[in-house]
Design a protein around this motif. Structure first.
Motif, PDB file in Angstrom:
ATOM      1  N   LYS A  34      45.621  37.883  32.941  1.00 36.49           N
ATOM      2  CA  LYS A  34      44.937  37.507  34.179  1.00 36.49           C
ATOM      3  C   LYS A  34      45.159  36.034  34.499  1.00 36.49           C
ATOM      4  N   GLU A  35      45.082  35.188  33.481  1.00 33.66           N
ATOM      5  CA  GLU A  35      45.290  33.748  33.689  1.00 33.66           C
ATOM      6  C   GLU A  35      46.723  33.452  34.110  1.00 33.66           C
ATOM      7  N   ARG A  36      47.686  34.136  33.478  1.00 34.44           N
ATOM      8  CA  ARG A  36      49.097  33.932  33.837  1.00 34.44           C
ATOM      9  C   ARG A  36      49.350  34.329  35.288  1.00 34.44           C
ATOM     10  N   LYS A  37      48.709  35.410  35.712  1.00 35.32           N
ATOM     11  CA  LYS A  37      48.870  35.872  37.087  1.00 35.32           C
ATOM     12  C   LYS A  37      48.378  34.809  38.066  1.00 35.32           C
ATOM     13  N   GLN A  38      47.253  34.175  37.722  1.00 32.57           N
ATOM     14  CA  GLN A  38      46.709  33.125  38.584  1.00 32.57           C
ATOM     15  C   GLN A  38      47.586  31.871  38.567  1.00 32.57           C
TER      16      GLN A  38
END
Length: 526
Positions: free
Chosen positions: A111-115
């Motif tokens: 999720k963090e990488r996507k952001q």
């Protein structure tokens, strides 16, 4: 069944999140002195166990002293990033260019990488070059082209000159030459800065353009996203194509895909690994720019290129290996078969420290468990193959590659004049093929000393080992790869016949002094 699969996926995601959290806690906490000392010992013991030429350029006594001194100097706890800054200069004292130490970077959840992917810091779109003892903006993949040609003086509170001095101590070339340091630190400055500072949201950078000084603030901003929903008034009616047009479109797509594979398309920079063209209209001069020996279908590229040279009766070939960091042995052996004019042996048997080097490589503590399981299943085949190719000679172990066989040049091999352009970033495989061309007096070399050694390098396959406490990863080559030819003293690269060092004036005027010299020399020979 469906519930079972969902349950497994849930546990995998949970474990992944947990491992990210554990990793980040491990690298940011203060490690005790005993744990730091343990990691220093582990790093040195791994080098002694797997690196076949550990003391080629720095004696055992000196390296022992360096690692012991590092242990004695650390008497307070520190985090992984601080430890990286202390350990990297000591590892670099081995003076083997394929040994590297990774810094401790934070991991992110999916999720963090996507952001993170939705935001960008345009500073990392800048390409740098270190010339005349200064760091210049060579190119940009961003929007602000006015920065190209500017000197970078300061980042936040750090002078760029001080950063360069420090970063040069954290990696090594092969042996004693210094050309790789200047070229590599410029080309990879952004990576060094990230290893040093980690993830940042903004940077205040001071630049100099001629006599004017200015400051630019880079902030991490949202990438512009094209909306999937289009204005109904702007939607154009799709024109129905005929079957003939559809077929032509498919053929064009396949042709482009084959071209990209053959030339090794690099999507990030929108350029090709392999490039070939004729200089001028009479086709008497050809130019081949090779950025690396890595991606793409190299056999088709070289086969097609040398067929064109033969058909055009080309007399001069310019082979550009500047900034070529190396790659596959098989590729440079194949390329050399078109450049050689008599039978040759491309490499000697490779010195190793184990009879089963490939299994050692696969069973590293950084190898994913799935790969380890698969390796374990096929390990009998790997072991047999390794044992068949490994021999002991004069108390040392040697592994035999296919490239050790004596070969004849290709029927369409090039017999004209060859000019090779080299610089400090000509490393590893590009230095190896340069050794052959230099030793056989097959080419005229223009530029500066290569960063890779004339007498070979330890590469082939790599051991990647993670230190148990700080989680730093140390990478080392496991095979000595060398040509039959040697030069003395050892520890230096392939020297140019004509030394030409580019300047920032050349870059601003968009001049290529090495290439220009070759064209003038060809003209004078005519």
């Amino acid at each position: 069944m469906k519930k079972a699969i969902l349950l497994v996926l849930f546990f995998l995601i949970l474990m992944s999140c947990r491992s990210v959290k554990n990793h980040n806690e491990q690298i940011t906490k203060l490690h005790g002195v005993a744990d730091i000392h343990e990691d220093i010992d582990k790093a040195y013991s791994q080098l002694k166990r797997h690196h076949p030429k550990l003391y080629q350029y720095t004696s055992k006594e000196v390296l022992d002293f360096k690692f012991d001194s590092l242990k004695r100097s650390i008497d307070t706890p520190m985090d992984s990033r601080a430890f990286y800054k202390r350990l990297a200069p000591v590892v670099a004292q081995v003076k083997q260019g394929h040994i590297s130490l990774g810094s401790a970077n934070k991991w992110y959840t999916k999720k963090e990488r996507k952001q993170l992917l939705k935001r960008k810091l345009e500073f990392y779109a800048l390409d740098f070059e270190y010339l005349d003892n200064k760091l210049w903006v060579k190119n940009t993949r961003g929007k602000d082209s006015t920065l190209v040609g500017c000197e970078m003086l300061k980042i936040n509170d750090d002078l760029v000159s001080d950063l360069i001095t420090v970063y040069k101590t954290r990696f090594a070339s092969d042996g004693y030459n210094n050309t790789l340091h200047d070229r590599y630190v410029g080309r990879h400055f952004s990576s060094f800065y990230y290893k040093d500072k980690g993830y940042v949201d903004s940077l205040k950078v001071a630049f100099k353009n001629k006599d004017s000084l200015f400051i630019k603030t880079f902030k991490r901003i949202q990438k512009k996203e094209t909306s999937k929903k289009q204005d109904s008034t702007k939607i154009k009616k799709r024109i129905k194509r005929t079957s003939k047009e559809k077929k032509a479109s498919r053929l064009a797509f396949k042709k482009k895909r084959k071209f990209n594979r053959r030339h090794g398309y690099i999507k990030k920079n929108k350029e090709y690994t392999r490039n070939f063209c004729f200089v001028g209209t009479d086709k008497s001069i050809a130019y081949m720019k090779l950025r690396s020996f890595t991606n793409g279908n190299y056999k088709r590229f070289y086969k097609g290129s040398f067929a064109k040279l033969d058909s055009a009766k080309t007399k001069n070939l310019i082979l550009d290996l500047r900034d070529n960091g190396g790659g596959r042995i098989a590729e440079i052996d194949y390329l050399y078969s078109y450049l050689a004019t008599k039978k040759y042996k491309f490499i000697e048997d490779s010195e190793v420290n184990s009879r089963i080097p490939f299994l050692k490589f696969l069973m590293s503590n950084t190898t994913p468990n799935t790969i380890k399981v698969l390796s374990g299943i096929v390990s009998p085949i790997i072991v047999v193959q390794n044992l068949m190719r490994t021999r002991k000679r004069n108390g040392k172990l040697y592994y035999r590659f296919r490239q050790t066989k004596i070969k004849a040049p290709k029927p369409l091999h090039f017999t004209g004049n060859i000019y090779v352009l080299i610089n400090g970033n000509s490393f590893s495989a590009s230095s190896l093929i340069s050794t052959h061309l230099k030793a056989t007096k097959r080419a005229i070399f223009v530029g500066e000393e290569t960063g890779g050694a004339y007498n070979g390098t330890v590469a082939g396959i790599y051991k990647m080992y993670e230190l148990p406490n700080t989680k730093l990863k140390i990478r080392m080559g496991m095979m000595q790869i060398e040509a039959p030819q040697k030069q003395y003293p050892d520890g230096y690269g392939v020297m140019p016949d004509i030394e030409i060092l580019p300047t920032i004036i050349d870059r601003n005027l968009k001049k290529d002094p090495e290439f220009d010299w070759v064209l003038k020399d060809i003209k004078s020979r005519r």
